[in-house]
Design a protein around this motif. Sequence first.
Motif, PDB file in Angstrom:
ATOM      1  N   PRO A 121       0.805  -1.224   0.000  1.00 40.03           N
ATOM      2  CA  PRO A 121       0.000   0.000   0.000  1.00 40.03           C
ATOM      3  C   PRO A 121       0.838   1.273   0.000  1.00 40.03           C
ATOM      4  CG  PRO A 121      -0.023  -1.038   2.158  1.00 40.03           C
ATOM      5  CD  PRO A 121       0.647  -2.009   1.231  1.00 40.03           C
ATOM      6  N   ASN A 122       2.085   1.174   0.442  1.00 41.49           N
ATOM      7  CA  ASN A 122       2.945   2.353   0.496  1.00 41.49           C
ATOM      8  C   ASN A 122       3.603   2.656  -0.848  1.00 41.49           C
ATOM      9  OD1 ASN A 122       2.510   2.747   3.319  1.00 41.49           O
ATOM     10  ND2 ASN A 122       3.972   1.116   3.738  1.00 41.49           N
ATOM     11  N   SER A 123       4.163   1.616  -1.490  1.00 41.55           N
ATOM     12  CA  SER A 123       4.860   1.817  -2.764  1.00 41.55           C
ATOM     13  C   SER A 123       3.955   1.615  -3.971  1.00 41.55           C
ATOM     14  CB  SER A 123       6.054   0.865  -2.867  1.00 41.55           C
ATOM     15  OG  SER A 123       5.608  -0.489  -2.940  1.00 41.55           O
ATOM     16  N   GLY A 124       2.876   0.840  -3.775  1.00 40.49           N
ATOM     17  CA  GLY A 124       2.002   0.507  -4.894  1.00 40.49           C
ATOM     18  C   GLY A 124       2.552  -0.611  -5.754  1.00 40.49           C
ATOM     19  N   HIS A 125       3.692  -1.186  -5.378  1.00 40.77           N
ATOM     20  CA  HIS A 125       4.304  -2.259  -6.156  1.00 40.77           C
ATOM     21  C   HIS A 125       3.698  -3.611  -5.800  1.00 40.77           C
ATOM     22  CE1 HIS A 125       8.093   0.462  -6.407  1.00 40.77           C
ATOM     23  NE2 HIS A 125       7.310   0.645  -7.457  1.00 40.77           N
ATOM     24  N   LEU A 126       3.592  -4.478  -6.793  1.00 36.73           N
ATOM     25  CA  LEU A 126       3.180  -5.854  -6.557  1.00 36.73           C
ATOM     26  C   LEU A 126       4.365  -6.605  -5.969  1.00 36.73           C
ATOM     27  CD1 LEU A 126       0.863  -7.963  -7.062  1.00 36.73           C
ATOM     28  CD2 LEU A 126       2.138  -8.609  -9.117  1.00 36.73           C
ATOM     29  N   GLU A 127       4.210  -7.175  -4.778  1.00 36.45           N
ATOM     30  CA  GLU A 127       5.283  -7.902  -4.127  1.00 36.45           C
ATOM     31  C   GLU A 127       4.940  -9.384  -4.051  1.00 36.45           C
ATOM     32  OE1 GLU A 127       6.822  -4.174  -1.345  1.00 36.45           O
ATOM     33  OE2 GLU A 127       5.987  -5.974  -0.390  1.00 36.45           O
ATOM     34  N   LEU A 128       5.958 -10.219  -4.244  1.00 33.54           N
ATOM     35  CA  LEU A 128       5.775 -11.659  -4.282  1.00 33.54           C
ATOM     36  C   LEU A 128       6.581 -12.333  -3.183  1.00 33.54           C
ATOM     37  CD1 LEU A 128       6.278 -12.207  -8.138  1.00 33.54           C
ATOM     38  CD2 LEU A 128       4.197 -11.500  -6.945  1.00 33.54           C
TER      39      LEU A 128
END
Length: 243
Positions: A121-128
């Motif tokens: 939610p902070n970076s908006g990046h999809l993390e796996l």
Amino acid sequence: MSLEQYLGGQGRSVEIGLVLLSEQWQVLGMNEHALRIAAPDMGPIGQNLFQMHPARSREKVRGILNELSSLQESTQRSMVIDFLGKVLMISLSRLVVPGSSMAWAVSFMDLSEQTGASTNPNSGHLELKKMPIYENGAFHFLSAEQVCLVEADGNYCRIHTPHKKFYLLMSLKAVLQRFPTSDFLKVHKSFVVNLRHVQAIGPAGDSRMMVSFTEPAIPAVPVSRRLIPEVKKALAGTVHPSL
């Protein structure tokens, strides 16, 4: 995990998207699952495939399709990618339909659950939590602990594990974004190392600083001069300098 095992384990919950394309990547048809993802208000049928995506994503889509369509007939035309907030395995097949303008079929499966995908939610990046690899009809979901070294290789990254190397359609920058573990450290524009597998750091014969690994099968890699202070700080107390 083979494709058959994956499908069998998912049972009836597996949905496969299918998109039929012309030689010029015009959308000629979709199945219901692909239509739901495309959203009815986009009116995808008849559009060029690239127009269905935001402008910032079009070159990425074009690159993926060009990569797949340029492969030799003997090569598996499948890739696992992260795209539009999902982790997808896409496959491209050439169609031969006499009297029809259909030229390509793109199928895809959503592997987001298997990779533990979530949006920061902070970076908006999809993390796996796991790296999705598809090779020779089998899936490999690699945890960060299994990865010793990530090496940039054109549009891909080469993933080095103690026993095998895999290819991932993802840039080095994207790997660091998608797998935000403190164990991964960029030591060079072309290399990210896993600190858990580093054995030593020290000068090589040509005065360059090199990082070596506990696994003899993993090649030592150079450290960029500007990154040496940062790398030494990160490795302090973790590994011993080479003598």
